[in-house]
Design a protein around this motif. Structure first.
Motif, PDB file in Angstrom:
ATOM      1  N   ARG A   1     -93.396   3.968 -21.218  1.00 47.89           N
ATOM      2  CA  ARG A   1     -92.412   3.816 -22.292  1.00 47.89           C
ATOM      3  C   ARG A   1     -91.130   4.513 -21.878  1.00 47.89           C
ATOM      4  NH1 ARG A   1     -93.997   5.818 -28.002  1.00 47.89           N
ATOM      5  NH2 ARG A   1     -95.107   7.486 -26.897  1.00 47.89           N
ATOM      6  N   TRP A   2     -90.032   4.092 -22.510  1.00 52.48           N
ATOM      7  CA  TRP A   2     -88.731   4.689 -22.217  1.00 52.48           C
ATOM      8  C   TRP A   2     -88.237   5.496 -23.410  1.00 52.48           C
ATOM      9  CZ3 TRP A   2     -86.860   4.508 -17.363  1.00 52.48           C
ATOM     10  CH2 TRP A   2     -87.377   3.527 -16.506  1.00 52.48           C
ATOM     11  N   VAL A   3     -87.501   6.554 -23.106  1.00 53.82           N
ATOM     12  CA  VAL A   3     -86.908   7.386 -24.149  1.00 53.82           C
ATOM     13  C   VAL A   3     -85.440   7.600 -23.819  1.00 53.82           C
ATOM     14  CG1 VAL A   3     -87.504   9.572 -22.997  1.00 53.82           C
ATOM     15  CG2 VAL A   3     -87.164   9.544 -25.463  1.00 53.82           C
ATOM     16  N   SER A   4     -84.614   7.658 -24.855  1.00 54.67           N
ATOM     17  CA  SER A   4     -83.184   7.885 -24.673  1.00 54.67           C
ATOM     18  C   SER A   4     -82.729   9.021 -25.581  1.00 54.67           C
ATOM     19  CB  SER A   4     -82.391   6.615 -24.984  1.00 54.67           C
ATOM     20  OG  SER A   4     -82.592   6.225 -26.332  1.00 54.67           O
ATOM     21  N   ILE A   5     -81.503   9.464 -25.362  1.00 56.67           N
ATOM     22  CA  ILE A   5     -80.922  10.544 -26.161  1.00 56.67           C
ATOM     23  C   ILE A   5     -79.784   9.971 -26.988  1.00 56.67           C
ATOM     24  CG2 ILE A   5     -79.703  12.754 -26.078  1.00 56.67           C
ATOM     25  CD1 ILE A   5     -81.074  13.237 -23.358  1.00 56.67           C
ATOM     26  N   PRO A   6     -79.826  10.080 -28.322  1.00 58.10           N
ATOM     27  CA  PRO A   6     -78.710   9.588 -29.138  1.00 58.10           C
ATOM     28  C   PRO A   6     -77.433  10.362 -28.804  1.00 58.10           C
ATOM     29  CG  PRO A   6     -80.638  10.117 -30.486  1.00 58.10           C
ATOM     30  CD  PRO A   6     -80.903  10.672 -29.133  1.00 58.10           C
ATOM     31  N   MET A   7     -76.363   9.613 -28.532  1.00 62.78           N
ATOM     32  CA  MET A   7     -75.091  10.249 -28.165  1.00 62.78           C
ATOM     33  C   MET A   7     -73.931   9.554 -28.866  1.00 62.78           C
ATOM     34  SD  MET A   7     -75.525  10.977 -24.071  1.00 62.78           S
ATOM     35  CE  MET A   7     -76.198   9.359 -23.704  1.00 62.78           C
ATOM     36  N   ALA A   8     -72.812  10.229 -28.913  1.00 63.00           N
ATOM     37  CA  ALA A   8     -71.604   9.615 -29.459  1.00 63.00           C
ATOM     38  C   ALA A   8     -71.229   8.398 -28.623  1.00 63.00           C
ATOM     39  CB  ALA A   8     -70.463  10.630 -29.459  1.00 63.00           C
ATOM     40  N   PRO A   9     -70.684   7.369 -29.237  1.00 62.41           N
ATOM     41  CA  PRO A   9     -70.387   6.131 -28.507  1.00 62.41           C
ATOM     42  C   PRO A   9     -69.370   6.306 -27.388  1.00 62.41           C
ATOM     43  CG  PRO A   9     -69.449   6.062 -30.722  1.00 62.41           C
ATOM     44  CD  PRO A   9     -70.344   7.245 -30.681  1.00 62.41           C
ATOM     45  N   THR A  10     -68.608   7.369 -27.416  1.00 65.91           N
ATOM     46  CA  THR A  10     -67.599   7.589 -26.374  1.00 65.91           C
ATOM     47  C   THR A  10     -68.192   8.187 -25.097  1.00 65.91           C
ATOM     48  OG1 THR A  10     -67.115   9.733 -27.393  1.00 65.91           O
ATOM     49  CG2 THR A  10     -65.701   7.868 -28.002  1.00 65.91           C
ATOM     50  N   VAL A  11     -69.489   8.563 -25.140  1.00 63.67           N
ATOM     51  CA  VAL A  11     -70.141   9.181 -23.975  1.00 63.67           C
ATOM     52  C   VAL A  11     -71.208   8.227 -23.467  1.00 63.67           C
ATOM     53  CG1 VAL A  11     -71.492  11.142 -23.148  1.00 63.67           C
ATOM     54  CG2 VAL A  11     -69.714  11.494 -24.864  1.00 63.67           C
ATOM     55  N   GLU A  12     -71.160   7.923 -22.162  1.00 64.23           N
ATOM     56  CA  GLU A  12     -72.109   6.971 -21.595  1.00 64.23           C
ATOM     57  C   GLU A  12     -73.451   7.611 -21.288  1.00 64.23           C
ATOM     58  OE1 GLU A  12     -72.567   3.944 -17.748  1.00 64.23           O
ATOM     59  OE2 GLU A  12     -70.720   5.076 -18.063  1.00 64.23           O
ATOM     60  N   SER A  13     -73.435   8.817 -20.707  1.00 67.33           N
ATOM     61  CA  SER A  13     -74.694   9.458 -20.324  1.00 67.33           C
ATOM     62  C   SER A  13     -74.449  10.935 -20.081  1.00 67.33           C
ATOM     63  CB  SER A  13     -75.276   8.813 -19.053  1.00 67.33           C
ATOM     64  OG  SER A  13     -74.400   9.004 -17.951  1.00 67.33           O
ATOM     65  N   LEU A  14     -75.549  11.673 -19.917  1.00 63.98           N
ATOM     66  CA  LEU A  14     -75.500  13.093 -19.591  1.00 63.98           C
ATOM     67  C   LEU A  14     -75.926  13.299 -18.138  1.00 63.98           C
ATOM     68  CD1 LEU A  14     -77.237  14.677 -22.723  1.00 63.98           C
ATOM     69  CD2 LEU A  14     -74.795  14.707 -22.205  1.00 63.98           C
ATOM     70  N   ASN A  15     -75.493  14.398 -17.561  1.00 65.30           N
ATOM     71  CA  ASN A  15     -76.032  14.833 -16.280  1.00 65.30           C
ATOM     72  C   ASN A  15     -77.550  14.927 -16.390  1.00 65.30           C
ATOM     73  OD1 ASN A  15     -77.129  17.567 -15.080  1.00 65.30           O
ATOM     74  ND2 ASN A  15     -75.590  16.831 -13.646  1.00 65.30           N
ATOM     75  N   VAL A  16     -78.271  14.590 -15.303  1.00 66.74           N
ATOM     76  CA  VAL A  16     -79.735  14.529 -15.371  1.00 66.74           C
ATOM     77  C   VAL A  16     -80.348  15.865 -15.764  1.00 66.74           C
ATOM     78  CG1 VAL A  16     -80.058  15.003 -12.896  1.00 66.74           C
ATOM     79  CG2 VAL A  16     -81.827  13.747 -14.165  1.00 66.74           C
ATOM     80  N   ALA A  17     -79.751  16.970 -15.330  1.00 68.67           N
ATOM     81  CA  ALA A  17     -80.295  18.278 -15.704  1.00 68.67           C
ATOM     82  C   ALA A  17     -80.098  18.538 -17.195  1.00 68.67           C
ATOM     83  CB  ALA A  17     -79.645  19.381 -14.874  1.00 68.67           C
TER      84      ALA A  17
END
Length: 239
Positions: free
Chosen positions: A197-213
């Motif tokens: 299964r996949w999991v994601s982190i809810p973020m503001a629409p202006t941010v694409e992703s977080l650093n992996v750490a």
């Protein structure tokens, strides 16, 4: 010093000798406290070892270790130690697996977050940086000494982290046995890596992703939050 320099710079030398480098008195103290097997300790004249060690201690001239270390502000203390042999996980229901994480600083920070959140083991999968790279060891702040580095044994569901697919982590049940799989900094978890299964982190629409750490830290502590026992019901108290 030539051998020490090779251990700092070359993974193949660390593998061949079964040893890695500990840089600085604080990290050395963490290693001693965790029972890491030391081989040799090197101290520059005038530097403070600050911990009793069960290994030969060699005094070297001032500035000698600065020519070996990659630390910006060297502290005049280095040591070599035995690399623990990874083994199968014995017990546990929360493992973090690095699947192609290439940056040693990120890898060390991931290990630190995993240990802080209660993971029972960490797996460095194929294509990941050497866990005993000096930068990884430093970035872990001693956490590498306190968690088993396991072989890739299946532990529960394999939950892949991805910023663009999967259930938001705060709505997904993460209380069961699981392996949290985090991928490469640029490409994420490779298609060849098994994920249930996949999991994601809810973020503001202006941010694409977080650093992996950073993303791994968020997910690890969400897993830890969901597994904490509920607080006592204060309504039952009388005043």
């Amino acid at each position: 010093m030539a051998e020490l320099r090779r251990l700092v710079n070359r993974r193949r030398d660390r593998v061949a000798t079964g040893t890695f480098v500990i840089d600085g008195p604080r990290l050395l103290a963490e290693a001693v406290d965790a029972g890491v097997e030391l081989v040799d300790v090197f101290v520059e004249a005038g530097a403070d070892l600050a911990v009793a060690v069960d290994a030969p201690v060699w005094t070297v001239g001032q500035g000698v270790l600065a020519k070996v270390t990659s630390v910006v502000n060297p502290q005049g203390v280095m040591a070599t130690a035995r690399i623990p042999v990874p083994g199968p996980l014995v017990g546990g229901d929360f493992v973090v697996e690095l699947a192609g994480v290439g940056d040693p600083g990120n890898a060390g920070a991931i290990v630190r977050s995993a240990v802080a959140a209660g993971a029972q083991a960490v797996v460095f999968g194929p294509g990941s940086v050497d866990p005993w790279n000096p930068k990884t060891v430093r970035a872990s702040a001693g956490a590498l000494f306190r968690v088993p580095l396991a072989v890739a044994d299946p532990v529960g569901e394999r939950i892949g982290a991805d910023p663009h697919r999967g259930h938001p982590c705060d709505t997904m049940d993460l209380t069961g046995p699981l392996t949290l799989v985090v991928g490469n900094e640029a490409h994420g978890v490779a298609p060849a890596v098994t994920v249930d299964r996949w999991v994601s982190i809810p973020m503001a629409p202006t941010v694409e992703s977080l650093n992996v750490a950073a993303a791994t830290a968020v997910l690890c502590f969400e897993i830890a939050r969901q597994r904490r026992p509920p607080p006592p019901d204060d309504r039952s108290r009388s005043f």
